[in-house]
Design an enzyme around this catalytic site. Sequence first.
Site, short mmCIF file in Angstrom:
data_model
loop_
_atom_site.label_atom_id
_atom_site.label_comp_id
_atom_site.label_asym_id
_atom_site.label_seq_id
_atom_site.Cartn_x
_atom_site.Cartn_y
_atom_site.Cartn_z
N GLU A 175 2.82 0.44 -7.09
CA GLU A 175 3.64 -0.76 -6.85
C GLU A 175 4.46 -1.14 -8.07
O GLU A 175 4.34 -2.23 -8.62
CB GLU A 175 2.74 -1.91 -6.39
CG GLU A 175 2.06 -1.59 -5.06
CD GLU A 175 1.29 -2.74 -4.43
OE1 GLU A 175 0.87 -3.64 -5.18
OE2 GLU A 175 1.10 -2.73 -3.20
N GLU A 388 -0.92 2.66 1.53
CA GLU A 388 -1.80 1.49 1.63
C GLU A 388 -1.40 0.71 2.86
O GLU A 388 -0.22 0.44 3.08
CB GLU A 388 -1.67 0.55 0.42
CG GLU A 388 -2.35 1.03 -0.82
CD GLU A 388 -2.30 0.01 -1.96
OE1 GLU A 388 -2.32 -1.20 -1.68
OE2 GLU A 388 -2.23 0.44 -3.11
#
Length: 490
Positions: A175, A388
């Site tokens: 991220e 995810e």
Amino acid sequence: MSFPKGFLWGGAVAANQCEGAYLEDGKGLSVPDMLLGGDVNTPRTFLPVTDPNAFYPSHEAIDFYHHYKEDIALFAEMGWNVFRLSINWGRIYPNGDDAEPNEAGLAFYDSVFDECRKHNIEPLVTICHYEIPWAIVTNYGGFANRKVIDLFVKYCETIFRRYKNKVKYWLTFNEINICCMGEGGIGDLYGLGVMDEEDIKATHPIKLSDLKNNKQRTFEALHNEFVASAKVVKLGHEINPDFMIGNMIAHVTAYPLTPDPKDVLACDHEENLKNNLCCDVQVRGCYPIWAKKYLKELGVDPYFIDNEEDAKILKEGTVDFHTFSYYMSNCITTHEGAETTGGNMTHGGKNPYLKASDWGWQIDPDGLEHTLETLADRYPGLPLMVVENGFGAFDKVEEDGSIHDTYRIDYFKGHIQSMKKACEAGVPLIGYTTWGPIDLVSAGTGQYAKRYGFIYVDRHDDGTGDFSRSRKDSFYWYKKVCESNGEILD
Ligand code: BG6
């Protein structure tokens, strides 16, 4: 078949959220080791000096460090062919700048990868999942300091050479866009190892939401991280041309709340700044055309975009595949008084058509189909992977030990159906790793009670529990999904 043959099915964890053993076998402190727990109404706090009386959830986490054989066997039982996990940088270079790597740390991951291979599970390794060594924060100022680029490259060279025959799939930073989410200094600390000098020295707990942020420094540090990432993509391919090296972003899909063209423009702006900027740099190897304008609007001098040497490095280090987390979507509006809701390191506008988790994350499987198709258009031909996706919930253990988590099954079913439709439409999706296939520590709140797993772990927010593992109903359901290559969803 709607999912291609060889599709990768599995789950994803991060070292700091599952391993525990936070100082064992020579590991140094890393950023998450300094964070205390919170809950949906109480922000996590940062406590600079580890306080022996405080409860730091990552210190023991779910003790994957000592349970990995049992856990990987359970993953194999579900029929996985991929397991996404991270290497904790602080196990390899405890201070980030040590002359030699820590052999015990390297040996630990050798054993983990061997265990995966034994079960025919392909490891997918995140090189840095918010695990910047604490000494890099205090001694260097994190990625705001260009010397940290070299430290990262050295760390990567060590693990690439060591595991070149055991790991094929790598992701550079988890991220990487988290610092663009605009929630003060949380993203800076997690993603970039950057903190305000005063905050570092504080002797009392500071709410993560109160950490100071300096946008100029944030975007300089992010630029340095792009350069570091691109350098290691190039280096990795030199070490093993078969490596597949990807990027990873938190994809928070945005919709305009109303048809007001101003909302549509604001929504485009949001998608560009929060999602597309980081992907474009890592996939296309250059900043998007609008980047300078956007950064100037934030008060940032984007001089670094014109650095020719860096521009060359970015071009030479584009990724082999694009990966992202997808949990939820948000609404964007320029209108006053719109209701907001929680989310993945961010807050957003409430969507009247969607339900949300107990943490306010809006459940939107259709948004995943939309996202996949949009990305396939934006980056034609580039393999995509959802690394995810998951549902944090309070689970109830019945008297006989069973856990009937139908809400989790419903969440996954919807998202897998969306991926299926995207595949049928021709999106080059290569795999799916659900988040937190085994309960672990929440990154956002530090809770154990926010459970994501197919596998329950007996560990609680008051520090009790014996770390034993058990299968929830969703375990048996996901097993059928993996074994049928996504054909059986009921
Ligand atoms: C992603 C992170 O943002 O979301 C994970 O990569 C994190 O580390 C996951 O755990 C879920 O968020 P949370 O706050 O519920 O743990």
